[in-house]
Scaffold this motif. Structure first.
Motif, PDB file in Angstrom:
ATOM      1  N   ASP A   1      51.427  69.251  69.777  1.00  0.00           N
ATOM      2  CA  ASP A   1      50.597  69.949  70.751  1.00  0.00           C
ATOM      3  C   ASP A   1      50.849  69.326  72.128  1.00  0.00           C
ATOM      4  O   ASP A   1      50.665  68.120  72.307  1.00  0.00           O
ATOM      5  N   LEU A   2      51.254  70.132  73.092  1.00  0.00           N
ATOM      6  CA  LEU A   2      51.566  69.628  74.421  1.00  0.00           C
ATOM      7  C   LEU A   2      50.408  69.783  75.399  1.00  0.00           C
ATOM      8  O   LEU A   2      50.576  69.540  76.597  1.00  0.00           O
ATOM      9  N   ALA A   3      49.243  70.167  74.898  1.00  0.00           N
ATOM     10  CA  ALA A   3      48.065  70.207  75.768  1.00  0.00           C
ATOM     11  C   ALA A   3      47.734  68.777  76.190  1.00  0.00           C
ATOM     12  O   ALA A   3      47.829  67.844  75.397  1.00  0.00           O
ATOM     13  N   GLY A   4      47.371  68.603  77.445  1.00  0.00           N
ATOM     14  CA  GLY A   4      47.056  67.272  77.931  1.00  0.00           C
ATOM     15  C   GLY A   4      48.271  66.450  78.282  1.00  0.00           C
ATOM     16  O   GLY A   4      48.162  65.242  78.527  1.00  0.00           O
ATOM     17  N   LEU A   5      49.445  67.069  78.322  1.00  0.00           N
ATOM     18  CA  LEU A   5      50.687  66.355  78.630  1.00  0.00           C
ATOM     19  C   LEU A   5      50.614  65.740  80.029  1.00  0.00           C
ATOM     20  O   LEU A   5      50.097  66.345  80.970  1.00  0.00           O
ATOM     21  N   HIS A   6      51.144  64.519  80.149  1.00  0.00           N
ATOM     22  CA  HIS A   6      51.204  63.819  81.429  1.00  0.00           C
ATOM     23  C   HIS A   6      52.661  63.537  81.798  1.00  0.00           C
ATOM     24  O   HIS A   6      53.527  63.489  80.925  1.00  0.00           O
ATOM     25  N   ARG A   7      52.889  63.317  83.104  1.00  0.00           N
ATOM     26  CA  ARG A   7      54.207  62.948  83.603  1.00  0.00           C
ATOM     27  C   ARG A   7      54.117  61.614  84.324  1.00  0.00           C
ATOM     28  O   ARG A   7      53.084  61.288  84.916  1.00  0.00           O
ATOM     29  N   ALA A   8      55.177  60.855  84.274  1.00  0.00           N
ATOM     30  CA  ALA A   8      55.193  59.559  84.950  1.00  0.00           C
ATOM     31  C   ALA A   8      55.050  59.732  86.454  1.00  0.00           C
ATOM     32  O   ALA A   8      55.574  60.681  87.044  1.00  0.00           O
ATOM     33  N   ASP A   9      54.344  58.803  87.079  1.00  0.00           N
ATOM     34  CA  ASP A   9      54.176  58.853  88.535  1.00  0.00           C
ATOM     35  C   ASP A   9      55.498  58.678  89.272  1.00  0.00           C
ATOM     36  O   ASP A   9      55.668  59.179  90.387  1.00  0.00           O
TER      37      ASP A   9
ATOM     38  N   ALA B   1      59.674  61.159  82.982  1.00  0.00           N
ATOM     39  CA  ALA B   1      59.237  60.859  81.621  1.00  0.00           C
ATOM     40  C   ALA B   1      57.880  61.499  81.319  1.00  0.00           C
ATOM     41  O   ALA B   1      57.049  61.685  82.223  1.00  0.00           O
ATOM     42  N   LEU B   2      57.649  61.825  80.051  1.00  0.00           N
ATOM     43  CA  LEU B   2      56.436  62.509  79.627  1.00  0.00           C
ATOM     44  C   LEU B   2      55.646  61.655  78.646  1.00  0.00           C
ATOM     45  O   LEU B   2      56.214  60.864  77.889  1.00  0.00           O
ATOM     46  N   TRP B   3      54.315  61.857  78.650  1.00  0.00           N
ATOM     47  CA  TRP B   3      53.406  61.059  77.820  1.00  0.00           C
ATOM     48  C   TRP B   3      52.296  61.940  77.279  1.00  0.00           C
ATOM     49  O   TRP B   3      51.740  62.781  77.991  1.00  0.00           O
ATOM     50  N   LEU B   4      51.983  61.724  76.007  1.00  0.00           N
ATOM     51  CA  LEU B   4      50.849  62.406  75.374  1.00  0.00           C
ATOM     52  C   LEU B   4      49.746  61.386  75.129  1.00  0.00           C
ATOM     53  O   LEU B   4      49.926  60.455  74.339  1.00  0.00           O
ATOM     54  N   PRO B   5      48.601  61.541  75.791  1.00  0.00           N
ATOM     55  CA  PRO B   5      47.514  60.584  75.573  1.00  0.00           C
ATOM     56  C   PRO B   5      46.855  60.717  74.214  1.00  0.00           C
ATOM     57  O   PRO B   5      46.275  59.767  73.708  1.00  0.00           O
ATOM     58  N   ALA B   6      46.926  61.905  73.615  1.00  0.00           N
ATOM     59  CA  ALA B   6      46.323  62.136  72.301  1.00  0.00           C
ATOM     60  C   ALA B   6      47.328  62.870  71.427  1.00  0.00           C
ATOM     61  O   ALA B   6      48.106  63.700  71.913  1.00  0.00           O
ATOM     62  N   LEU B   7      47.323  62.565  70.155  1.00  0.00           N
ATOM     63  CA  LEU B   7      48.291  63.135  69.226  1.00  0.00           C
ATOM     64  C   LEU B   7      47.643  64.201  68.357  1.00  0.00           C
ATOM     65  O   LEU B   7      46.821  63.900  67.492  1.00  0.00           O
ATOM     66  N   THR B   8      48.016  65.443  68.613  1.00  0.00           N
ATOM     67  CA  THR B   8      47.609  66.548  67.762  1.00  0.00           C
ATOM     68  C   THR B   8      48.810  67.455  67.567  1.00  0.00           C
ATOM     69  O   THR B   8      49.794  67.380  68.305  1.00  0.00           O
ATOM     70  N   GLY B   9      48.738  68.308  66.584  1.00  0.00           N
ATOM     71  CA  GLY B   9      49.843  69.218  66.325  1.00  0.00           C
ATOM     72  C   GLY B   9      49.548  70.096  65.134  1.00  0.00           C
ATOM     73  O   GLY B   9      48.419  70.108  64.603  1.00  0.00           O
TER      74      GLY B   9
END
Length: 233
Positions: free
Chosen positions: A99-107, A111-119
């Protein structure tokens, strides 16, 4: 995903984490950082609203071009690859759709980061091809395109999205040759869906791709035509 998905399709966080950890070994574009503190990251939706201006300018500087649309095009192409790669790999190798909801990008970079793991379990999602298209194109790449501050052809961006998808498939095929059938079927289906329809086609069993547009990289001072470019001979 907005399409109806049974609650039973939800995969546990540990299954999503294991899938993402495994596919990260395929290379940087397949890597999604997960968990941990949020310092140094910002919601990717904020970056979309700002038109990915920082990455586009960094690309333009790197390739020594003053043509703003080149920076935008290459930054969007790279982001599309960072979305398609873990999604396609996790789906095919582990039957897990992250699940890519809540996806973040590096400042300070792409690079990409997921704060929570769902799928979800892929085999429990109705109309999987359409669901993956919605996940990557509708929820992310369309939002990126809507925020751009530079005038650029929508079909060029669609071609970039297709090229990134095909490139992902070309990395996966030699890494997991037993997946040739499902990989080809899923990727071909995605290339016939929505905005990707008519953007290009596979030209051989090794999933070489020919697109019908150009990412503009050849217009940089040291650039050349990419292997899948419509201008290449």
């Amino acid at each position: 995903m907005t399409a109806p998905t049974p609650a039973s399709a939800r995969a546990p966080a540990e299954a999503v984490a294991a899938a993402l950890e495994d596919v990260a070994a395929l290379g940087g574009f397949f890597t999604l950082a997960v968990g941990g503190p949020g310092q140094g990251w910002h919601p990717v939706t904020d970056a979309y609203a700002r038109g990915f201006t920082d990455l586009a300018e960094a690309v333009a500087d790197r390739y020594d071009t003053r043509e703003a649309r080149i920076g935008v095009s290459i930054a969007q192409l790279g982001h599309a690859a960072r979305l398609w790669s873990p999604v396609l790999a996790c789906t095919l190798l582990h039957g897990i759709v992250p699940d890519l909801a809540g996806l973040h990008r590096a400042d300070d970079g792409p690079a990409l980061w997921l704060p929570a793991l769902t799928g979800w379990y892929a085999d429990r999602i109705p109309h999987l091809t359409e669901a993956l298209y919605e996940l990557v194109v509708e929820q992310h790449l369309n939002a990126l395109a809507a925020g751009l501050r530079v005038k650029i052809s929508p079909r060029l961006l669609d071609g970039n999205t297709a090229s990134a998808l095909a490139g992902t498939a070309q990395v996966l095929l030699p890494a997991r040759p037993a997946l040739r059938g499902p990989l080809t079927e899923l990727t071909t289906g995605l290339l016939a869906t929505g905005r990707l329809a008519g953007t290009g086609h596979f030209t051989g069993p090794d999933l070489t791709f020919r697109r019908r547009s150009c990412c503009l990289f050849y217009r940089t001072p040291t650039g050349t035509k990419c292997g899948d470019c419509c201008l290449a001979r």
